[in-house]
Design an enzyme around this catalytic site. Structure first.
Site, PDB file in Angstrom:
ATOM      1  CG  PHE A   1      -2.610  -1.071   4.000  1.00 38.83           C
ATOM      2  CD1 PHE A   1      -2.472  -0.316   5.336  1.00 38.83           C
ATOM      3  CD2 PHE A   1      -1.578  -1.681   3.451  1.00 38.83           C
ATOM      4  CE1 PHE A   1      -1.417  -0.281   5.978  1.00 38.83           C
ATOM      5  CE2 PHE A   1      -0.393  -1.635   4.461  1.00 38.83           C
ATOM      6  CZ  PHE A   1      -0.371  -0.975   5.835  1.00 38.83           C
TER       7      PHE A   1
ATOM      8  CG  ASP B   1      -6.888  -6.841   2.831  1.00 38.03           C
ATOM      9  OD1 ASP B   1      -7.017  -7.215   3.979  1.00 38.03           O
ATOM     10  OD2 ASP B   1      -5.818  -6.349   2.339  1.00 38.03           O
TER      11      ASP B   1
ATOM     12  CE1 TYR C   1       0.269  -6.910  10.893  1.00 30.93           C
ATOM     13  CE2 TYR C   1       0.925  -8.787   9.608  1.00 30.93           C
ATOM     14  CZ  TYR C   1       0.505  -7.404   9.820  1.00 30.93           C
ATOM     15  OH  TYR C   1       0.546  -6.691   8.452  1.00 30.93           O
ATOM     16  CE  LYS C   2      -2.681  -4.895  10.312  1.00 31.98           C
ATOM     17  NZ  LYS C   2      -3.031  -4.553   8.816  1.00 31.98           N
TER      18      LYS C   2
ATOM     19  NE  ARG D   1      -4.523   2.863  12.980  1.00 34.25           N
ATOM     20  CZ  ARG D   1      -4.189   1.991  12.321  1.00 34.25           C
ATOM     21  NH1 ARG D   1      -4.670   1.500  11.156  1.00 34.25           N
ATOM     22  NH2 ARG D   1      -2.895   1.373  12.448  1.00 34.25           N
TER      23      ARG D   1
HETATM   24  C1  LIG Z   1      -1.866  -4.358   7.884  1.00 34.95           C
HETATM   25  C2  LIG Z   1      -2.230  -4.300   6.360  1.00 34.95           C
HETATM   26  C3  LIG Z   1      -1.445  -4.837   5.289  1.00 34.95           C
HETATM   27  C4  LIG Z   1      -0.038  -5.406   5.732  1.00 34.95           C
HETATM   28  O1  LIG Z   1       0.405  -6.273   4.865  1.00 34.95           O
HETATM   29  P1  LIG Z   1       1.542  -7.184   5.375  1.00 34.95           P
HETATM   30  O2  LIG Z   1       1.883  -7.828   4.071  1.00 34.95           O
HETATM   31  O3  LIG Z   1       1.313  -8.093   6.309  1.00 34.95           O
HETATM   32  O4  LIG Z   1       2.650  -6.173   5.833  1.00 34.95           O
HETATM   33  C5  LIG Z   1      -1.836  -5.140   3.907  1.00 34.95           C
HETATM   34  N1  LIG Z   1      -3.065  -4.751   3.566  1.00 34.95           N
HETATM   35  C6  LIG Z   1      -3.980  -4.110   4.645  1.00 34.95           C
HETATM   36  C7  LIG Z   1      -5.088  -3.720   4.218  1.00 34.95           C
HETATM   37  C8  LIG Z   1      -3.573  -3.810   6.033  1.00 34.95           C
HETATM   38  O5  LIG Z   1      -4.504  -3.411   6.753  1.00 34.95           O
END
Ligand SMILES: *Cc1c(COP(=O)(O)O)cnc(C)c1O
Length: 396
Positions: free
Chosen positions: A113, A183, A208-209, A355
């Site tokens: 990400f 992660d 939040y996911k 997705r």
């Molecule tokens: C959703 C996601 C994020 C988002 O980070 P935030 O700081 O919560 O906005 C970061 N890394 C990964 C791998 C994600 O899937």
């Protein structure tokens, strides 16, 4: 009532919507609205500042961490909740680099990400003389060598759902003398995870996911025994100090994961997250995983039979993916907008990924089939050609 009927009844889902985006923003748990109102009224409103003690506010970062810990194989006292995931990635990475001073490489992969990669780039800008390597996900194992200080991977790829072999890559990183950060953004609440059993050094994730904590709900960080008392937080906030209320001018880290706390915890967000975690209390992750595979396999079969123009972008082997399924389609953005306009909510990731997330807590097989039926209509009747579906919004 089956277990999943019971958990479904714990969510407030709008009528007529098929929600295939719980991998991006989980829906509202029914109890969260009253939980937040109660904390506002009875705790903040009535107790005022006394609530830090009388309502256990100050203990919540670790108390909530223990509840998340059960879902990711982390023992009590090893997970802290707070801040956003990007910040937790930064903290883990900065700590890992300090623990491997002679090594200059951060190894991630090209599917990670962007925010995780940006955090690495930002740190490299600050520290100098470091290098971020991002081979293709399938080439990561071969790229682990003795130059690598830290391997930083997201277990489940946000675009394709491809899942790394966490125990094997962890063992390989350790054999080369590197640390590893996992992660779990698309793993926590989606697949069984065993951070302690698998010897992860650091793990981070968001709530939040799949965990349904609400928009912007706080992230979590786990420290393994290998680093729990050695990691030096780069963001050395007062609440990660060994004795915050001594107001000592010199920083001294708290024992274990408490050192990864930074500032004042977000109590109202915790109220929603705590209600969301109540839903998980009786969920067995192995049952959830089995059901998630059933739902995603059914969706793939339905979509492939109905929409030959879509190409599966996720691994076909369900054990090689997380709890989401992606299809490539050149007009994917507009097709997703058309789908959403007809009540089936997924999302789009550039350049061409449609997705769909599968979340057994509240999703039924009938809804999965309905989602595929509407997708068939959108593709067959070229509904994505309509101008109203081609307008690009800020959040895709
Ligand atoms: C959703 C996601 C994020 C988002 O980070 P935030 O700081 O919560 O906005 C970061 N890394 C990964 C791998 C994600 O899937």
């Amino acid at each position: 009532m089956t277990d999943f009927e019971r958990t479904r009844a714990m969510f407030d889902l709008p009528k007529g919507i098929v929600y295939l985006d719980g991998n991006s923003l989980g829906p509202l748990p029914r109890a969260a609205t009253d939980a937040v109102a109660r904390v506002m009224r009875d705790e903040w409103g009535h107790e005022l500042i006394r609530a830090w003690n009388t309502c256990g506010w100050m203990a919540q970062p670790l108390a909530l961490g223990d509840r998340i810990g059960r879902l990711i194989g982390a023992p009590p006292g090893t997970v802290a909740v707070g801040d956003t995931l990007s910040i937790k990635v930064y903290q883990a990475l900065a700590s890992a680099l300090r623990l491997r001073p002679g090594r200059r490489v951060i190894l991630s992969d090209s599917g990670n990400f962007p925010s995780d990669l940006y955090m690495a780039q930002g740190l490299i800008g600050l520290l100098g003389d470091r290098e971020l390597r991002t081979p293709a996900p399938e080439d990561v194992a071969a790229a682990i060598n003795e130059d690598v200080a830290v391997v930083m991977l997201t277990e489940v790829d946000y675009r394709t759902g491809r899942r790394h072999d966490m125990p094997a890559l962890t063992a390989r990183a350790h054999a080369a003398g590197a640390l590893i950060i996992w992660d779990l953004a698309h793993s926590a609440g989606a697949v069984p995870v065993d951070v302690a059993g698998g010897n992860a050094d650091f793990a981070v994730g968001c709530t939040y996911k799949y965990l349904n904590g609400g928009p912007g709900s706080p992230a979590f960080i786990y420290l393994g025994p290998s680093v729990a008392d050695q990691a030096r937080p780069a963001l050395a906030g007062w609440l990660g100090h060994d004795a915050p209320f001594a107001f000592d001018p010199d920083y001294r880290p708290a024992g274990g994961v408490a050192r990864m706390r930074v500032g004042t915890p977000p109590i109202l967000a915790y109220a929603a997250l705590s209600a969301a975690l109540d839903v998980w209390d009786e969920v067995d992750m192995a049952d959830l995983r089995a059901r998630s595979i059933e739902l995603s396999e059914r969706f793939i079969a339905e979509v492939e039979a109905r929409c030959p123009d879509l190409e599966l972008a996720s691994p076909r082997d369900p054990h090689a993916r997380g709890s989401q399924v992606s299809f490539r389609f050149a007009d994917g953005y507009a097709a997703m907008q058309a789908l959403i306009a007809r009540g089936v909510i997924g999302d789009f990731r550039a350049p061409d990924i449609m997705r769909f997330g599968f979340t057994p807590l509240y999703l039924t097989e009938a809804e999965v089939v309905r989602g595929a039926e509407v997708l068939e209509e959108v593709i067959r009747d070229r509904l994505y050609d309509r101008p109203e579906h081609r307008r690009v919004e800020a959040v895709t």
